[in-house]
Design an enzyme around this catalytic site. Structure first.
Site, PDB file in Angstrom:
ATOM      1  N   LYS A  52      -5.354  -9.643 -18.060  1.00  0.00           N
ATOM      2  CA  LYS A  52      -5.100 -10.032 -16.614  1.00  0.00           C
ATOM      3  C   LYS A  52      -4.243  -9.176 -15.796  1.00  0.00           C
ATOM      4  CE  LYS A  52      -6.676 -14.763 -17.603  1.00  0.00           C
ATOM      5  NZ  LYS A  52      -6.342 -16.078 -17.671  1.00  0.00           N
ATOM      6  N   GLN A  96      -1.923 -20.678 -17.226  1.00  0.00           N
ATOM      7  CA  GLN A  96      -2.528 -20.309 -18.559  1.00  0.00           C
ATOM      8  C   GLN A  96      -2.627 -21.435 -19.581  1.00  0.00           C
ATOM      9  OE1 GLN A  96      -4.027 -17.198 -18.990  1.00  0.00           O
ATOM     10  NE2 GLN A  96      -4.857 -18.381 -20.847  1.00  0.00           N
ATOM     11  N   ASP A 119      -8.763 -20.427 -10.323  1.00  0.00           N
ATOM     12  CA  ASP A 119      -9.444 -20.730 -11.575  1.00  0.00           C
ATOM     13  C   ASP A 119     -10.675 -21.912 -11.169  1.00  0.00           C
ATOM     14  OD1 ASP A 119      -8.675 -19.473 -13.836  1.00  0.00           O
ATOM     15  OD2 ASP A 119      -7.068 -20.718 -14.235  1.00  0.00           O
TER      16      ASP A 119
END
Length: 280
Positions: A52, A96, A119
């Site tokens: 990422k 995460q 997200d």
């Protein structure tokens, strides 16, 4: 013979377009920035975070990492999220997963400001998706739809079967397909007569996480197959949920694993960060 849906190529094309958007934002004095919170030392997560970071660097998005000890308290985590919510220079916040079991991941997702929830897991964004409002779509479901659209695969009016009902993929993807006017069936571990259902699917999407669980006899002629599964075999090979080699001559389109949906998930995170920076 099936058309191979090349997620790498589509993701590359999308990232080039997003790179231009970042440049346009910077010309307006807006510098998109992502904050990533990682707890503990999960090796798979470390790889994801590194990838990422590279994607952000490539398109010009600023990036700040917060590495926390596995032993942290829930209060510490929530306080950090609150601080990031208040920072004007942070446009997106990514927690995460997985996180240690003593922490409540749902409470953490709920704490992230829905306007920075790249997200798409905050209940406000989940609700917006449900009623068809513009919102942050979770990255994998968004990537799946973008792949279908890039290959001009019709969704409207098609019978779409989604195998898997996770909050990350199955549920939001099913809703997004419904918003796109597909007729959607969701299957899961308690579903009876799975083969009977999958064999009627125009678009079959598997997000089960079991190697080659979707076999040739479960799929109808000329179906579109999207394989979200990523599984490692005992010999170290990466395979999907679908028996890929035995379906190539039966279906119209199919995604490989690797090289399919995974690349799109990363590209859609970049998309969502830019969307957040634009204030949309």
């Amino acid at each position: 013979m099936a058309v191979i849906i090349d997620g790498r190529e589509v993701a590359k094309k999308i990232k080039e377009e997003l790179k231009e958007k970042v440049n346009e934002l910077k010309e307006k004095g807006i510098y998109p920035k992502l904050a990533v919170i990682m707890i503990g030392k999960d090796k798979a997560s470390e790889i994801y975070v590194r990838n990422k970071s590279r994607d952000c660097d490539y398109v010009g998005i600023e990036y700040e990492e917060f590495f926390l000890e596995e032993s942290i308290t829930m209060e510490t985590l929530l306080n950090l999220i609150d601080e990031l919510n208040k920072r004007d220079d942070i446009h997106g916040i990514l927690l995460q997963s997985p996180i240690p079991e003593h922490l409540d991941i749902r409470k953490a997702f709920n704490k992230i400001d829905y306007r920075k929830d790249v997200d798409g897991f905050n209940p406000i964004n989940v609700g917006k998706l449900l009623i068809g409002e513009d919102t942050f779509i979770p990255c994998t479901p968004l990537g799946v739809i973008k792949l279908l659209e890039q290959y001009n695969i019709q969704i409207e009016g098609k019978n779409a079967v989604v195998i898997g009902r996770s909050n990350i993929v199955g549920k939001p993807l099913s809703q997004y397909l419904l918003n796109k006017d597909a007729t959607v069936t969701v299957c899961h571990s308690k579903t009876k007569n799975l083969k009977e259902i999958t064999s009627k699917a125009d678009i079959l999407i598997s997000a089960v996480g079991k190697p080659k669980v979707i076999t040739r006899d479960m799929v109808k002629e000329n179906a579109v197959i999207i394989d979200v599964g990523i599984n490692r075999t005992p010999d170290g090979k990466i395979v999907g949920d679908v028996d890929y080699d035995n379906l190539l001559d039966k279906v119209s389109y199919i995604t490989p694993v690797p090289g399919g949906v995974g690349q799109m998930t990363r590209a859609m995170l970049i998309n969502n960060i830019i969307k957040a920076a634009e204030g949309k």
